[in-house]
Scaffold this active site. Structure first.
Site, mmCIF file in Angstrom:
data_model
loop_
_atom_site.group_PDB
_atom_site.id
_atom_site.type_symbol
_atom_site.label_atom_id
_atom_site.label_comp_id
_atom_site.label_asym_id
_atom_site.label_seq_id
_atom_site.Cartn_x
_atom_site.Cartn_y
_atom_site.Cartn_z
ATOM 1 N N HIS A 173 -1.968 8.092 6.905
ATOM 2 C CA HIS A 173 -0.947 8.860 6.171
ATOM 3 C C HIS A 173 -1.526 10.167 5.632
ATOM 4 O O HIS A 173 -0.881 11.211 5.691
ATOM 5 C CB HIS A 173 -0.414 8.057 4.979
ATOM 6 C CG HIS A 173 0.662 7.081 5.325
ATOM 7 N ND1 HIS A 173 1.832 7.448 5.936
ATOM 8 C CD2 HIS A 173 0.756 5.737 5.123
ATOM 9 C CE1 HIS A 173 2.598 6.373 6.101
ATOM 10 N NE2 HIS A 173 1.965 5.314 5.626
ATOM 11 N N GLY A 195 0.837 -1.197 0.000
ATOM 12 C CA GLY A 195 0.000 0.000 0.000
ATOM 13 C C GLY A 195 0.869 1.242 0.000
ATOM 14 O O GLY A 195 2.000 1.214 0.504
ATOM 15 N N CYS A 208 5.681 -0.318 7.183
ATOM 16 C CA CYS A 208 5.403 0.868 6.372
ATOM 17 C C CYS A 208 6.623 1.190 5.523
ATOM 18 O O CYS A 208 7.750 1.144 6.023
ATOM 19 C CB CYS A 208 5.087 2.034 7.315
ATOM 20 S SG CYS A 208 4.725 3.567 6.449
ATOM 21 N N LEU A 209 6.385 1.528 4.253
ATOM 22 C CA LEU A 209 7.510 1.872 3.378
ATOM 23 C C LEU A 209 8.227 3.137 3.865
ATOM 24 O O LEU A 209 9.383 3.357 3.512
ATOM 25 C CB LEU A 209 7.030 2.062 1.933
ATOM 26 C CG LEU A 209 6.528 0.791 1.246
ATOM 27 C CD1 LEU A 209 5.973 1.120 -0.140
ATOM 28 C CD2 LEU A 209 7.640 -0.248 1.144
ATOM 29 N N HIS A 217 -4.461 2.315 7.917
ATOM 30 C CA HIS A 217 -3.052 2.746 7.930
ATOM 31 C C HIS A 217 -2.824 3.825 6.853
ATOM 32 O O HIS A 217 -2.180 4.841 7.114
ATOM 33 C CB HIS A 217 -2.186 1.501 7.671
ATOM 34 C CG HIS A 217 -0.718 1.757 7.524
ATOM 35 N ND1 HIS A 217 0.221 1.226 8.389
ATOM 36 C CD2 HIS A 217 -0.007 2.454 6.597
ATOM 37 C CE1 HIS A 217 1.431 1.619 8.005
ATOM 38 N NE2 HIS A 217 1.318 2.360 6.912
ATOM 39 N N GLU A 218 -3.384 3.600 5.656
ATOM 40 C CA GLU A 218 -3.166 4.557 4.555
ATOM 41 C C GLU A 218 -3.940 5.856 4.787
ATOM 42 O O GLU A 218 -3.443 6.941 4.482
ATOM 43 C CB GLU A 218 -3.552 3.928 3.207
ATOM 44 C CG GLU A 218 -2.806 2.647 2.843
ATOM 45 C CD GLU A 218 -1.289 2.775 2.856
ATOM 46 O OE1 GLU A 218 -0.767 3.896 2.729
ATOM 47 O OE2 GLU A 218 -0.618 1.744 3.019
ATOM 48 N N GLN A 222 3.209 9.849 1.094
ATOM 49 C CA GLN A 222 4.527 9.219 1.206
ATOM 50 C C GLN A 222 5.461 9.570 0.053
ATOM 51 O O GLN A 222 6.671 9.404 0.156
ATOM 52 C CB GLN A 222 4.370 7.689 1.283
ATOM 53 C CG GLN A 222 3.707 7.227 2.565
ATOM 54 C CD GLN A 222 3.477 5.731 2.545
ATOM 55 O OE1 GLN A 222 2.476 5.265 2.031
ATOM 56 N NE2 GLN A 222 4.414 4.966 3.090
#
Ligand SMILES: [Zn+2]
Length: 168
Positions: free
Chosen positions: A138, A46, A92-93, A134-135, A51
């Site tokens: 962000h 994702g 997470c990236l 989670h997204e 990000q």
């Protein structure tokens, strides 16, 4: 298509609150394609526009094993359908190399627009429910490390800052 640079914690730009997308046009679809390429290359499941330092309410995701089920969520919103929270291990990236349990509702209703700007709604459980929350975090400038103790979060921050100093 292009691979975009992913911001890493504790970059303050990750704290920006993203703005709603008014029109889903070719520029947005180009961004969607670039975000998929970036996410698949990372590799990740994702990615929120925040990000890649684009502060628009846009999320891409692919939870399939074969990476052939791309999902797009524009202006996503969710509501919890259960009261109780359950832990799920998140990564997470933007926080590479760290995985920690976060408590969240495991069933949510999601509303968003698709890549053609058409509204859709779905009920999600398990990984999809966790991932959309989670997204969405962000897009509101929030990271999964914010759910951890200050001690744990500081430890992660220090390790990543050290890596950033070493690798520029
Ligand atoms: Zn993330």
């Amino acid at each position: 298509m292009a691979i975009l640079t992913i911001l890493e914690f504790p970059d303050p730009r990750l704290r920006t609150i993203a703005k709603p997308i008014e029109t889903v046009d070719d520029g947005i679809r180009r961004l969607i394609d670039d975000m998929f390429e970036t996410m698949y290359a990372a590799p990740g499941i994702g990615l929120a526009a925040t990000q890649v330092n684009v502060h628009k309410r846009l999320v891409v995701m692919d939870l399939s094993e074969d990476k052939n089920e791309p999902r797009v969520f524009i202006n996503p919103e969710f509501e919890a359908l259960t009261e109780e929270l359950e832990p799920y291990q998140e990564g997470c990236l933007s926080v590479p190399g760290f995985y920690e349990n976060v408590d969240r509702p495991q069933k949510v209703r999601i509303r968003a627009l698709d890549r053609d700007g058409q509204p859709f709604e779905l009920v999600a459980e398990g990984l999809l429910a966790v991932c959309i929350q989670h997204e969405c975090d962000h897009l509101n400038g929030k990271l999964f490390v914010d759910y951890l103790s200050t001690l744990k979060r500081d430890r992660i921050r220090k390790k990543l800052e050290k890596q950033h100093r070493q690798h520029g």
